[in-house]
Enzyme design. Structure first.
Site, PDB file in Angstrom:
ATOM      1  CG  ASP A   1      -2.041  -0.916   1.208  1.00  0.00           C
ATOM      2  OD1 ASP A   1      -2.531  -1.171   0.109  1.00  0.00           O
ATOM      3  OD2 ASP A   1      -2.459  -1.401   2.276  1.00  0.00           O
TER       4      ASP A   1
HETATM    5  C1  GLC Z   1      -1.190  -4.057   5.491  1.00  0.00           C
HETATM    6  C2  GLC Z   1      -2.465  -4.168   4.708  1.00  0.00           C
HETATM    7  C3  GLC Z   1      -2.286  -4.992   3.471  1.00  0.00           C
HETATM    8  C4  GLC Z   1      -1.089  -4.521   2.719  1.00  0.00           C
HETATM    9  C5  GLC Z   1       0.152  -4.489   3.575  1.00  0.00           C
HETATM   10  C6  GLC Z   1       1.332  -3.914   2.879  1.00  0.00           C
HETATM   11  O1  GLC Z   1      -0.906  -5.264   6.110  1.00  0.00           O
HETATM   12  O2  GLC Z   1      -3.508  -4.717   5.457  1.00  0.00           O
HETATM   13  O3  GLC Z   1      -3.428  -4.893   2.664  1.00  0.00           O
HETATM   14  O4  GLC Z   1      -0.911  -5.366   1.642  1.00  0.00           O
HETATM   15  O5  GLC Z   1      -0.102  -3.702   4.714  1.00  0.00           O
HETATM   16  O6  GLC Z   1       1.193  -2.559   2.646  1.00  0.00           O
HETATM   17  C1  GLC Z   2      -0.385   2.263   6.021  1.00  0.00           C
HETATM   18  C2  GLC Z   2       0.351   1.045   6.510  1.00  0.00           C
HETATM   19  C3  GLC Z   2       0.038  -0.155   5.672  1.00  0.00           C
HETATM   20  C4  GLC Z   2      -1.442  -0.295   5.556  1.00  0.00           C
HETATM   21  C5  GLC Z   2      -2.093   0.958   5.041  1.00  0.00           C
HETATM   22  C6  GLC Z   2      -3.585   0.789   4.999  1.00  0.00           C
HETATM   23  O1  GLC Z   2       0.079   2.640   4.807  1.00  0.00           O
HETATM   24  O2  GLC Z   2       1.729   1.225   6.516  1.00  0.00           O
HETATM   25  O3  GLC Z   2       0.627  -1.304   6.230  1.00  0.00           O
HETATM   26  O4  GLC Z   2      -1.745  -1.350   4.717  1.00  0.00           O
HETATM   27  O5  GLC Z   2      -1.760   2.033   5.870  1.00  0.00           O
HETATM   28  O6  GLC Z   2      -4.313   1.930   4.910  1.00  0.00           O
END
Ligand code: GLC
Ligand code: GLC
Length: 847
Positions: A522
């Site tokens: 993300d």
């Molecule tokens: C969090 C989110 C997941 C995402 C990951 C890496 O665990 O829940 O959807 O893939 O972060 O950003």
């Molecule tokens: C932030 C976190 C990531 C998560 C995302 C979801 O970027 O670092 O892990 O998946 O928020 O909104």
């Protein structure tokens, strides 16, 4: 020097036993696994909600407060001048003994002080919208004891988001009712009930007379007191307060006499109920203090009293039929014990679907108990509510939930089926989707946005796992809407085809998938260019127009899951008319061509010499290349492209694995990228905002280590796979102080080798790590794969694992498979496929 331990596993009871309340962070557990849920820490902190942690928060919790872990369901005991809690907090009176047992959907906390032992069992009975608390008080001395018991919980005004911000309204709206009789005292929370809400909550002492109560926080606690010194408890008497706005709470007060050696049980029920619109209110004329016939009393008329915030002016007395039914159901210890036994029996059944017996007790513990338990929890909660997820920010993730169900589908396939339909219903007609949806409404959540170009492929990943598990191809014919619009329904199969096409139709200059807002990571926001601290990387405007940003992670995902799509088409049974559905042959050929094209694009433009590139940025520059100063190599593309075995003929997967071992690996697992970014890169986005070594910037994202482990398995490297598996799995945690969070479940992230404190865990519980490690250990390492052809046995294990036995219930069959490895090999020359046949079968397989 021996390291400090805060607890240990009790495998026979399937519990983790915490023996010191001052754990390095609150170590929590989850109650409920259907509609009504609770979070509970080892000192009884936490809260309850119904289905949706944002819209139906029942009790209040103050996140990241001082002291840590504030508010829960607390019991206070006053014994002479000593006030204490069985769970140590909030009074923190030194206890003579303390123990917290976190079990599967229940927690039992026991404390003792001055010859009194207090034990509280917390659980949510099956199919029940309530948390039951059984408090057992025992006098272990030779003298009689007179004690005072107080319960305490604080109501949340339903919407957890506005509860924490809209005080100009909230402090005036609170309303309660209190119903008292000789058998039971129930406190009802009915804020907003007279208007648009059709639900209320209640907290009842069901099997004893209460000697008083409080419903107003200030009256009970005192305005300037802490929860460790509530005024009413210090005074040794409830104030019988009625909340009018401010902060409504629920507290019972009971005077208890215990003879030497005597013990007494008190049952508390904290529940939620909904009424039909036309049956919301009590119809009989209100008399605030009326006489009724008490159900189980010998005396003909017993005084029962009803008090409400508004007194005589209250025209809106709750119709309490539903609450009364639950209160009556749990009015005896026998009924509570029977409901608890049912919960434990459910877990016997769930865990019997897959179990291993090996000489390694830590492997057995992960596989047979904790990993499967965590998979149930992530399936139920997605990423919504933990001690790191506040329950208001995030609902059910599209990609998250699809991954979670792969860890859960063998437990309750019918629930996984419903989940797939719910998820697919939030998809857009072009295959894109809302990134998240709210569990209560099942509608896409616009606040979180969409346009994450990996999302669609996960639907194929989840659906095919479901069909391999169940053989239920009929799910493909289910009619599923787009974006929940009635009238827009097409078959689920069509959703899968469109999902596949979403990648095909969104490729960039190198023929690699365009990343969109982001892919699995993300925080790799290649089109975002944000320099305004007030905007969210997840939702801010994206410069997609003219972008050349491509993702190698999606490329690997597409090839891996694209093959699952093809396999599904090939195995889909003939339709009733004898035809292969959906012009099958052409679709298979087309899909295979697209997959082949993608492999070629990766080999040509996605290989950096010794590993797979991570991405191309907006301008077409390389990300994750030896040419870069920081962020030279990333784990996601190594994992996915090596799992997809792209470039196998040139040895790419093996080389990528070697490079990962050399550059990403560390004592606690493989980091996400290396070297971590030390400055903000506007063209990379949120990833480069994190301090080096944390989260998506050089943290050990436990979620993607299993991708590498699976790739190692597919390369036949059983020893390597096992070594990395053990680095991540909680059963092997060596230093509980350093690890900080719960040592019985996976966390999302462990601080990486460039962090200030490598090895420190964070974001425990709600993470795709659970499902991925389950897939890894159950299917890839131990090697038991459900497939369309049968149960495939294809272990890839460390050479020194000489024998193990897996019992696997699959559809209507049970397989008992003994794997023997006398010659210390890591993998058999070829897999064995056991045909599907109902009944019990025993097999021995030699590697
Ligand atoms: C969090 C989110 C997941 C995402 C990951 C890496 O665990 O829940 O959807 O893939 O972060 O950003
Ligand atoms: C932030 C976190 C990531 C998560 C995302 C979801 O970027 O670092 O892990 O998946 O928020 O909104």
């Amino acid at each position: 020097m021996t390291r400090k331990e805060y607890g240990h596993f009790d495998d026979a009871n399937r519990e983790y036993v915490i023996t010191n309340p001052q754990t390095p962070f609150p170590w929590i557990n989850y109650l409920g696994n259907e509609d009504f849920f609770g979070l509970i820490s080892n000192t009884a902190g936490g809260y309850d909600f119904y289905k949706d942690a944002k819209f139906r928060r029942i009790t209040r919790y103050r996140y990241n407060s001082v002291p840590m872990d504030s508010v829960g369901r607390y019991f206070y005991l006053k014994d002479g001048d000593t006030v204490w809690n069985p769970g140590w907090k909030p009074c923190k009176t030194k206890l003579d003994s303390y123990e917290c047992r976190h079990g599967l959907n229940y927690t039992r906390i026991t404390g003792s002080k001055n010859g009194v032992e207090a034990s509280v069992l917390f659980f949510v009975p099956l199919k029940t919208w309530a948390e039951v608390q059984k408090v057992t008080l025992k006098n272990t001395t030779t003298e009689a004891k007179r004690l005072k018991l107080f319960s305490y919980t604080e109501w949340c005004l339903w919407n957890a988001a506005t509860d924490g911000e809209n005080f100009q309204r909230n402090l005036s709206t609170g309303e309660v009712e209190i119903e008292r009789s000789a058998e039971c005292t129930a406190i009802y929370h009915k804020t907003e009930y007279k208007e648009r809400r059709d639900h209320y909550a209640y907290y009842a002492l069901t099997n004893a007379k209460a000697d008083g109560y409080d419903t107003d926080r200030e009256s009970f606690v005192g305005l300037y007191n802490e929860l460790s010194e509530p005024q009413a408890v210090l005074d040794g008497k409830a104030t019988d307060s009625l909340a009018h706005g401010w902060s409504p709470i629920a507290s019972h007060y009971v005077e208890v006499e215990l003879k030497p050696g005597e013990s007494k049980d008190f049952i508390f029920v904290l529940g939620y109920a909904e009424n039909e619109q036309n049956a919301k209110f009590e119809t009989r004329p209100l008399s605030i203090s009326h006489l009724t016939l008490a159900a189980n009393s010998q005396e003909p008329m017993v005084k029962s009293q009803l008090l409400t915030s508004l007194g005589e002016k209250d025209h809106h007395i709750i119709n309490k039929v539903h609450a009364h039914a639950i209160i009556e159901r749990f009015a005896t210890v026998e009924a509570v014990d029977a409901a608890f036994a049912e919960l434990c029996a459910l877990w016997d059944e769930l865990l019997s679907k897959y179990s291993v017996q090996s000489s390694d007790e830590r492997l057995n513990r992960m596989v047979n108990i904790w990993n499967q338990y965590q998979c149930m929890i992530t399936f139920c909660f997605s990423r919504s509510a933990s001690f790191f997820e506040s329950g208001v920010g995030r609902g059910m993730g599209f990609r998250d939930s699809n991954q979670d169900l792969v860890g859960f589908v063998h437990q309750v396939p019918s629930r996984a089926r419903q989940r797939i339909i719910d998820i697919a219903s939030t998809q857009f007609p072009d295959g894109g989707c809302y990134h998240q949806y709210q569990p209560l409404t099942k509608r896409g959540n616009n606040d979180i946005g969409g346009g994450f170009n990996d999302d669609p492929m996960w639907l194929i990943f989840g659906t095919t796992a479901y069909i391999r598990e169940t053989g239920d191809f009929s799910i493909l014919d289910e009619l599923v809407p787009w974006d929940n619009q009635p009238g827009s329904e097409v078959s689920l199969m069509e959703h899968l085809r469109i999902s596949f096409n979403h990648v095909v139709e969104n490729v960039g200059p190198h023929g690699l998938p365009l990343i969109g807002r982001a892919d699995w990571n993300d925080c790799l926001n290649l089109n975002c260019f944000s320099n305004d601290p007030n905007e969210s990387f997840q939702t801010t405007g994206n410069k997609n127009e003219g972008s050349k940003a491509e993702s190698l992670m999606i490329a690997g995902l597409f090839v891996f899951c694209g093959r699952q799509y093809v396999e599904l088409l090939k195995n889909r049974p003939l339709a009733a008319n004898g035809q292969k559905p959906m012009a099958n042959a052409q679709e298979i050929a087309r899909a295979e061509r697209e997959i082949e094209k993608m492999c070629q694009a990766v080999e040509k433009y996605g290989w950096d010499g010794a590993w797979y590139l991570r991405a191309y940025d907006y301008y077409g520059n390389k990300v994750g290349s030896a040419e870069n100063e920081e962020g030279k190599i990333f784990i996601e593309s190594q994992g996915w492209c090596a799992m997809a075995r792209i470039g196998a003929e040139q040895g790419m997967p093996e080389k990528a694995l070697d490079s990962s071992a050399e550059l990403l690996d560390s004592e606690h697992g493989m980091v996400l990228n290396w070297p971590a970014y030390t400055t903000y890169h506007i063209e990379l986005g949120e990833q480069s905002t994190y301090p080096a070594g944390y989260k998506e910037n050089g943290g050990i994202f436990c979620h993607n280590n299993p991708w590498v482990i699976i790739a190692q398995v597919l390369a036949g490297r059983g020893n390597d796979a096992w070594t990395l598996y053990k680095k991540i799995a909680p059963a092997w945690i060596k230093d509980q102080d350093l690890h900080k969070v719960e040592p019985y479940v996976y966390c999302q992230m462990v601080a990486g080798k460039e962090a200030a404190k490598p090895g420190e865990g964070k974001n425990s519980w709600l993470t795709g790590t659970a499902a991925w490690n389950w897939l890894t250990v159950s299917q890839y390492i131990l090697g038991i794969h459900p497939t369309y052809e049968g149960l495939k046995v294809d272990p890839c294990i460390p050479g020194d694992l000489k024998e193990y036995k897996v019992t696997r219930k699959w559809r209507d069959a049970e397989y008992v498979i003994t794997v023997k490895n006398p010659n210390g090999k890591q993998r058999a020359d070829k897999p064995t496929v056991l045909p599907y046949e109902p009944g019990r079968h025993e097999y021995t397989i030699n590697i």
